[in-house]
Write a protein that holds these residues in place. Structure first.
Motif, PDB file in Angstrom:
ATOM      1  N   LYS A 171      18.361  34.373  24.194  1.00 31.86           N
ATOM      2  CA  LYS A 171      19.261  34.168  23.059  1.00 31.86           C
ATOM      3  C   LYS A 171      19.747  32.720  23.008  1.00 31.86           C
ATOM      4  N   ILE A 172      20.090  32.153  24.166  1.00 32.43           N
ATOM      5  CA  ILE A 172      20.508  30.750  24.227  1.00 32.43           C
ATOM      6  C   ILE A 172      19.373  29.842  23.762  1.00 32.43           C
ATOM      7  N   SER A 173      18.152  30.151  24.178  1.00 32.54           N
ATOM      8  CA  SER A 173      16.988  29.336  23.809  1.00 32.54           C
ATOM      9  C   SER A 173      16.733  29.387  22.308  1.00 32.54           C
ATOM     10  N   ILE A 174      16.913  30.558  21.713  1.00 33.52           N
ATOM     11  CA  ILE A 174      16.772  30.668  20.256  1.00 33.52           C
ATOM     12  C   ILE A 174      17.784  29.764  19.572  1.00 33.52           C
ATOM     13  N   LEU A 227      18.927  26.927  20.710  1.00 29.58           N
ATOM     14  CA  LEU A 227      18.457  25.543  20.798  1.00 29.58           C
ATOM     15  C   LEU A 227      17.358  25.286  19.770  1.00 29.58           C
ATOM     16  N   LEU A 228      16.463  26.248  19.574  1.00 31.95           N
ATOM     17  CA  LEU A 228      15.413  26.098  18.563  1.00 31.95           C
ATOM     18  C   LEU A 228      16.023  25.997  17.165  1.00 31.95           C
ATOM     19  N   GLU A 229      17.079  26.754  16.930  1.00 32.62           N
ATOM     20  CA  GLU A 229      17.749  26.678  15.630  1.00 32.62           C
ATOM     21  C   GLU A 229      18.442  25.327  15.442  1.00 32.62           C
ATOM     22  N   PHE A 230      18.999  24.791  16.510  1.00 33.59           N
ATOM     23  CA  PHE A 230      19.625  23.471  16.412  1.00 33.59           C
ATOM     24  C   PHE A 230      18.582  22.399  16.110  1.00 33.59           C
ATOM     25  N   VAL A 231      17.392  22.538  16.712  1.00 34.32           N
ATOM     26  CA  VAL A 231      16.309  21.599  16.411  1.00 34.32           C
ATOM     27  C   VAL A 231      15.983  21.647  14.924  1.00 34.32           C
ATOM     28  N   GLU A 232      15.998  22.850  14.348  1.00 31.02           N
ATOM     29  CA  GLU A 232      15.799  22.981  12.900  1.00 31.02           C
ATOM     30  C   GLU A 232      16.891  22.263  12.123  1.00 31.02           C
ATOM     31  N   ASP A 233      18.131  22.364  12.596  1.00 33.87           N
ATOM     32  CA  ASP A 233      19.263  21.754  11.885  1.00 33.87           C
ATOM     33  C   ASP A 233      19.125  20.237  11.777  1.00 33.87           C
ATOM     34  N   VAL A 234      18.619  19.605  12.846  1.00 34.76           N
ATOM     35  CA  VAL A 234      18.553  18.142  12.847  1.00 34.76           C
ATOM     36  C   VAL A 234      17.193  17.615  12.403  1.00 34.76           C
ATOM     37  N   PHE A 235      16.200  18.522  12.233  1.00 30.82           N
ATOM     38  CA  PHE A 235      14.865  18.102  11.799  1.00 30.82           C
ATOM     39  C   PHE A 235      14.798  18.170  10.272  1.00 30.82           C
ATOM     40  N   ASP A 265      30.911  32.528  25.336  1.00 33.21           N
ATOM     41  CA  ASP A 265      30.914  33.817  26.034  1.00 33.21           C
ATOM     42  C   ASP A 265      29.966  34.830  25.402  1.00 33.21           C
ATOM     43  N   LYS A 266      29.581  34.603  24.150  1.00 35.75           N
ATOM     44  CA  LYS A 266      28.618  35.489  23.489  1.00 35.75           C
ATOM     45  C   LYS A 266      27.177  35.009  23.687  1.00 35.75           C
ATOM     46  N   HIS A 267      27.018  33.967  24.497  1.00 41.02           N
ATOM     47  CA  HIS A 267      25.715  33.376  24.788  1.00 41.02           C
ATOM     48  C   HIS A 267      25.052  32.803  23.539  1.00 41.02           C
ATOM     49  N   ASP A 268      25.881  32.209  22.680  1.00 37.13           N
ATOM     50  CA  ASP A 268      25.386  31.418  21.562  1.00 37.13           C
ATOM     51  C   ASP A 268      25.389  29.959  21.985  1.00 37.13           C
ATOM     52  N   LEU A 269      24.289  29.263  21.742  1.00 37.75           N
ATOM     53  CA  LEU A 269      24.187  27.868  22.152  1.00 37.75           C
ATOM     54  C   LEU A 269      25.216  27.008  21.431  1.00 37.75           C
ATOM     55  N   LYS A 270      25.837  26.106  22.191  1.00 38.04           N
ATOM     56  CA  LYS A 270      26.750  25.106  21.644  1.00 38.04           C
ATOM     57  C   LYS A 270      26.401  23.756  22.274  1.00 38.04           C
ATOM     58  N   MET A 271      26.341  22.745  21.457  1.00 36.96           N
ATOM     59  CA  MET A 271      26.076  21.412  21.970  1.00 36.96           C
ATOM     60  C   MET A 271      27.315  20.888  22.711  1.00 36.96           C
ATOM     61  N   LYS A 277      10.265  18.146  23.034  1.00 39.62           N
ATOM     62  CA  LYS A 277      11.193  17.852  24.129  1.00 39.62           C
ATOM     63  C   LYS A 277      12.070  19.059  24.446  1.00 39.62           C
ATOM     64  N   ALA A 278      12.443  19.812  23.422  1.00 37.15           N
ATOM     65  CA  ALA A 278      13.241  21.023  23.653  1.00 37.15           C
ATOM     66  C   ALA A 278      12.437  22.066  24.419  1.00 37.15           C
ATOM     67  N   CYS A 279      11.151  22.223  24.085  1.00 37.24           N
ATOM     68  CA  CYS A 279      10.304  23.188  24.799  1.00 37.24           C
ATOM     69  C   CYS A 279      10.113  22.785  26.257  1.00 37.24           C
ATOM     70  N   LEU A 280      10.011  21.490  26.508  1.00 34.52           N
ATOM     71  CA  LEU A 280       9.905  21.024  27.892  1.00 34.52           C
ATOM     72  C   LEU A 280      11.160  21.372  28.676  1.00 34.52           C
ATOM     73  N   ALA A 281      12.328  21.237  28.043  1.00 31.67           N
ATOM     74  CA  ALA A 281      13.584  21.578  28.711  1.00 31.67           C
ATOM     75  C   ALA A 281      13.709  23.082  28.948  1.00 31.67           C
ATOM     76  N   LEU A 282      13.067  23.894  28.081  1.00 38.13           N
ATOM     77  CA  LEU A 282      13.198  25.349  28.170  1.00 38.13           C
ATOM     78  C   LEU A 282      12.104  26.014  28.997  1.00 38.13           C
ATOM     79  N   LYS A 283      11.060  25.289  29.359  1.00 39.91           N
ATOM     80  CA  LYS A 283       9.893  25.914  29.999  1.00 39.91           C
ATOM     81  C   LYS A 283      10.270  26.697  31.254  1.00 39.91           C
ATOM     82  N   ASP A 284      10.805  26.017  32.249  1.00 36.78           N
ATOM     83  CA  ASP A 284      11.179  26.707  33.499  1.00 36.78           C
ATOM     84  C   ASP A 284      12.315  27.692  33.267  1.00 36.78           C
ATOM     85  N   TYR A 285      13.204  27.338  32.361  1.00 36.49           N
ATOM     86  CA  TYR A 285      14.371  28.183  32.053  1.00 36.49           C
ATOM     87  C   TYR A 285      13.938  29.545  31.506  1.00 36.49           C
TER      88      TYR A 285
END
Length: 468
Positions: free
Chosen positions: A310-313, A315-323, A344-350, A405-413
Motif C-alpha cells: 500500500k505504501i509503494s502504491i 509512491l507510484l501515485e506521487f510519481v504520477e503527481d509530479v510527472f 498510521d493508515k500506511h498512506d505514503l507521505k513525503m 528511480k522509484a522502482c529502484l528504491a522499492l525493489k528490495d522493499y
C-alpha cells in the motif's frame, strides 16, 4: 569420655629434644610419633608454599590492575570523545533558537509577517521540539502549534534560494527580505511572482493560475489584502522548491500540508513514520555498521507485506503527481528511503521534498555546466545527464525518469516477503521499470504502461485485505 579414648595432641618437640633417644613404650606411642613426623613435614611444605605464593599472586594482581586501569581509561576516553562529538554536532546542527530569534526580530520590526508569526513570537503557542536538522543552514524541528503536530523548517543565515548546483546548497543573498521594496503595488508584485514562476517551472499555459495560488497563500491573515511584510515573506518562501511544490500539490494525498509561515520559516504537516524502514539508530553506530548489514537490518524492520504494498502504491501515485502535472514536470533528484514516510493508515507521505526540482531548472543548470566525464553531470543525488565530450558541456536530458528511480528504491522493499504467487511477475515488472530511459521517443507511453501495470498487480493482491 574416658582417659584412654581421649584424642592425643600432636606437637613438634624442640630441636634439643629431638637429639635425645626416643623410647617407644607401646604400639600406640609409635603411631603417635609417625603422625607427628608427617604433620611436621606437611607444615614445612605449607610454609614453603606460603612464602612462594604471595609473589605470584602479587604479580598476577599487578597485571590485572594495570589491564583494568588501561581499559577503564580507554572506555572513558572513547565515551568522552563520543559525547564531545555529539555535543559539537548538536550545537552546530541544532540552532533553532537562533533562527526563531532572527525571525521574531524581523517580525517585531515590521519587516515580515505571516500566519505563524503571532503564535511563534507573541503568544508562544508554536513550540520547537526535537531537532531533526541534518545541515546547519536548514533547521528542522518537530513542532507543536496548539492542537496541531507539525514540523518547523527554517533557513539559517541570509538564505533565500537554492543554487542549481550538484549539492543544491542554499546560497546567501546580500540582504534578506529585501523584496519587494516599499512602494511596490500589488500588480507589480504579481508580475514579480509571474516572472519568478516562469523561470522556475518554464512556460506554462496556466501559469496565471499558479500565481493566484501563491498569492492566496501569501495572504496569511486571510483578510483579502497582501501587506508588504506578507509579500516579503511570500517572496522568500517562493525561492524554496519544497514550498513551491506544496503549493502546487496542496490538494494531493501524498503531499504534507503547509500549515503556516513567518518569513522563510514554515510549518508543515507532521508525518508519523519518517522513513520506509522502521529502524533508526544513532549516527555514531552507523559508522561501524557495514552497508550490507545495514541493508539487511532495514529489511528486517518493515511493516507487513500488504502494508508495504500500500505504501509503494502511494509512491507510484506521487510519481504520477509530479510527472507532467498541472504546472509542469518535476524531477525527483534524491530518491532515498529517508525522504518517504507514511501515516498510521500506511498512506505514503513525503517527508523531504527539497530535492524535487522543476525540470526546466535542472535542464538550464546542466546546460551551463562544464564537464570532463559523465560523473560531472549529476544534479542533487539521482538526476544524471551525460557529458558531451565534443563541447565539454553536460547535456540537458536526464537519463532516468522518476519512475525508474522509484522502482529502484522499492525493489528490495517489495520483493522481501512478497507472496510466492506474484513474486516472479512483480520482480519482472520492477526490473522493466528500472530499465526505463528518460530520453527515448516512447518514454511517456512506456512510463504510463509500466506504472499502471505495477499498481494493478499490487492492488489485486491487497484489495481484499484489511490493509487496503
Amino acid at each position: 569420655m574416658s582417659a584412654t579414648n581421649k584424642p592425643r595432641r600432636c606437637f613438634v618437640a624442640p630441636e634439643e629434644d629431638l637429639k635425645r633417644p626416643i623410647r617407644l613404650e607401646n604400639k600406640n606411642c609409635r603411631v603417635d610419633v609417625v603422625r607427628c613426623a608427617i604433620f611436621a613435614m606437611a607444615k614445612g611444605l605449607l610454609t614453603w608454599a606460603w612464602l612462594k605464593k604471595p609473589y605470584y599472586i602479587q604479580a598476577r594482581f599487578s597485571y590485572l590492575r594495570v589491564k583494568y586501569l588501561f581499559f577503564t581509561w580507554l572506555a572513558v576516553f572513547i565515551s568522552s570523545w563520543v559525547v564531545y562529538v555529539q555535543y559539537s554536532s548538536y550545537t552546530e546542527l541544532c540552532r533553532g533558537h537562533e533562527c526563531k530569534n532572527a525571525i521574531c526580530d524581523k517580525y517585531r520590526k515590521g519587516v515580515i509577517d505571516g500566519s505563524a508569526c503571532s503564535s511563534l513570537c507573541d503568544k508562544d503557542t508554536l513550540y520547537l521540539g526535537k531537532c531533526l536538522s541534518t545541515k546547519p543552514n536548514n533547521q528542522v524541528y518537530t513542532g507543536s502549534w496548539g492542537d496541531l503536530e507539525g514540523v518547523v523548517k527554517c533557513q539559517m543565515g541570509e538564505v533565500l534560494h537554492y543554487e542549481l548546483g550538484a549539492e543544491m546548497e542554499p546560497r546567501k543573498e546580500a540582504a534578506l527580505f529585501d523584496k519587494p521594496t516599499k512602494g511596490t503595488s500589488v500588480e507589480k508584485f504579481k508580475e514579480m511572482v509571474f516572472s519568478q514562476l516562469k523561470a522556475k517551472v518554464g512556460e506554462q499555459a496556466n501559469l496565471l493560475d499558479l500565481v493566484t495560488l501563491v498569492l492566496s497563500v501569501a495572504d496569511g491573515n486571510k483578510d483579502g489584502h497582501i501587506s508588504l511584510p506578507e509579500a516579503k515573506s511570500a517572496w522568500a518562501l517562493l525561492q524554496l522548491n519544497e514550498v513551491l511544490l506544496m503549493i502546487i500539490l496542496q490538494d494531493k494525498e501524498h503531499t504534507p500540508r503547509l500549515l503556516g509561515f513567518c518569513g522563510d520559516l514554515y510549518v508543515t504537516e507532521r508525518v508519523q513514520h519518517t522513513s520506509l524502514y522502521g529502524l533508526s539508530i544513532p549516527w555514531v553506530l552507523e559508522l561501524w555498521i557495514p552497508s550490507s548489514l545495514r541493508r539487511g537490518m532495514d529489511q528486517w524492520f518493515t511493516p507487513s507485506w500488504p502494508r508495504k504494498a500500500k505504501i509503494s502504491i502511494g509512491l507510484l501515485e506521487f510519481v504520477e503527481d509530479v510527472f507532467h502535472g498541472t504546472f509542469g514536470n518535476f524531477l525527483m533528484c534524491d530518491v532515498r528511503a529517508a525522504n518517504f514516510g507514511y501515516n498510521d493508515k500506511h498512506d505514503l507521505k513525503m517527508v523531504d521534498m527539497r530535492r524535487i526540482v522543476p525540470e526546466a531548472a535542472v535542464r538550464e543548470a546542466m546546460r551551463e555546466r562544464r564537464c570532463e566525464a559523465d560523473t560531472d553531470c549529476v544534479y542533487g543525488v539521482d538526476c544524471r545527464t551525460s557529458c558531451d565530450l565534443t563541447k565539454r558541456r553536460c547535456t540537458p536530458e536526464v537519463l532516468q525518469p522518476n519512475l525508474a528511480k522509484a522502482c529502484l528504491a522499492l525493489k528490495d522493499y517489495l520483493l522481501r516477503g512478497a507472496p510466492s504467487e506474484i513474486r516472479e511477475e512483480l520482480e519482472k515488472q520492477l526490473y522493466s521499470c528500472m530499465a526505463l530511459k528518460g530520453n527515448t521517443d516512447q518514454m511517456e507511453m512506456e512510463h504510463s504502461l509500466i506504472l499502471n501495470n505495477l499498481k494493478t498487480l499490487l492492488w489485486k493482491k491487497i484489495s481484499y485485505t484489511k490493509d487496503s
